[in-house]
Design a protein around this motif. Structure first.
Motif, PDB file in Angstrom:
ATOM      1  N   SER A  56      54.428  61.450  29.714  1.00 39.49           N
ATOM      2  CA  SER A  56      55.769  61.924  30.080  1.00 39.49           C
ATOM      3  C   SER A  56      56.513  62.438  28.856  1.00 39.49           C
ATOM      4  O   SER A  56      57.248  63.422  28.934  1.00 39.49           O
ATOM      5  N   LYS A  57      56.310  61.820  27.687  1.00 35.83           N
ATOM      6  CA  LYS A  57      56.936  62.318  26.457  1.00 35.83           C
ATOM      7  C   LYS A  57      56.390  63.700  26.101  1.00 35.83           C
ATOM      8  O   LYS A  57      57.137  64.598  25.715  1.00 35.83           O
ATOM      9  N   ASN A  59      55.174  65.870  28.194  1.00 33.08           N
ATOM     10  CA  ASN A  59      55.719  66.827  29.163  1.00 33.08           C
ATOM     11  C   ASN A  59      57.161  67.200  28.824  1.00 33.08           C
ATOM     12  O   ASN A  59      57.558  68.347  29.006  1.00 33.08           O
ATOM     13  N   GLU A  60      57.940  66.241  28.351  1.00 36.34           N
ATOM     14  CA  GLU A  60      59.328  66.547  27.958  1.00 36.34           C
ATOM     15  C   GLU A  60      59.358  67.523  26.783  1.00 36.34           C
ATOM     16  O   GLU A  60      60.144  68.466  26.773  1.00 36.34           O
ATOM     17  N   ILE A  61      58.482  67.304  25.809  1.00 36.09           N
ATOM     18  CA  ILE A  61      58.409  68.213  24.660  1.00 36.09           C
ATOM     19  C   ILE A  61      58.006  69.609  25.121  1.00 36.09           C
ATOM     20  O   ILE A  61      58.596  70.612  24.715  1.00 36.09           O
ATOM     21  N   ASN A  63      58.407  70.947  28.086  1.00 35.47           N
ATOM     22  CA  ASN A  63      59.507  71.564  28.840  1.00 35.47           C
ATOM     23  C   ASN A  63      60.603  72.082  27.923  1.00 35.47           C
ATOM     24  O   ASN A  63      61.187  73.138  28.173  1.00 35.47           O
ATOM     25  N   ARG A  64      60.924  71.365  26.848  1.00 39.18           N
ATOM     26  CA  ARG A  64      61.929  71.853  25.885  1.00 39.18           C
ATOM     27  C   ARG A  64      61.428  73.103  25.178  1.00 39.18           C
ATOM     28  O   ARG A  64      62.194  74.037  24.932  1.00 39.18           O
TER      29      ARG A  64
END
Length: 191
Positions: A56-57, A59-61, A63-64
């Protein structure tokens, strides 16, 4: 059953052999065959499992990063040019011509089965009964794709010979093809 067992045993034997002894001479390069170095090569890939928290981390990176990527420009930011319109019109007229030929050809073939009369004499008599404005409109709408596509084809042949390729000449010939197409389709409509 026997075929499956034979294939399974063959696959087990191949898997049990050392990788360096498996040959692929059919797919090997000629130099590898000549030097007798045409063995399959394996590369071990390191794999690692990632926890759902780490995933999930990541994926967050990702997406940013996607938010900061440039958006590719759309046609609306450019100033329209005759080359765009000419290219689009050339493709549209080609589709109209080829589609019209196919539709009329199929209609002509099935006309006797459906009781339609698409003979030349019948079509000429029905068009003769139309008002003049409708005749001119239909003839011009049928003549324009032919004239535009033909004249633009001549323009493209000139380009293939290396003529009229600078920006000013391309614009002039583009407008000339449009103008000549309108005039010639109008002449054909009134004939």
């Amino acid at each position: 059953m026997f075929g499956q067992r034979a294939v399974q045993q063959s696959m087990r034997r191949l898997a049990a052999q050392r990788p360096a002894q498996q040959t692929l001479s059919r797919f090997a390069a000629p130099a590898a065959v000549a030097t007798n170095t045409h063995y399959l090569q394996y590369r071990q890939a390191a794999t690692q499992t990632i926890s759902s928290e780490d995933q999930s981390k990541a994926n967050e990176i990702l997406n940013r990063q996607r938010l900061n990527r440039p958006v590719s420009p759309h046609l609306s930011i450019y100033r329209p040019q005759i080359t765009w319109y000419g290219s689009a019109l050339n493709r549209i007229t080609a589709s109209i011509l080829s589609g019209g030929f196919y539709v009329f050809g199929v209609a002509y073939l099935v006309a006797p089965l459906l009781g339609w009369h698409l003979e030349t004499a019948v079509m000429a008599a029905s068009v003769a009964a139309w008002p003049l404005a409708l005749k001119v409109l239909v003839k011009m709408s049928l003549a324009f794709p032919f004239t535009y596509h033909s004249l633009n084809g001549v323009r493209h042949l000139a380009w293939d010979m290396g003529k009229t390729l600078n920006n000013k000449q391309v614009q002039r010939t583009g407008w000339a093809v449009v103008g000549l197409s309108i005039v010639s389709s109008a002449i054909l409509a009134f004939v």
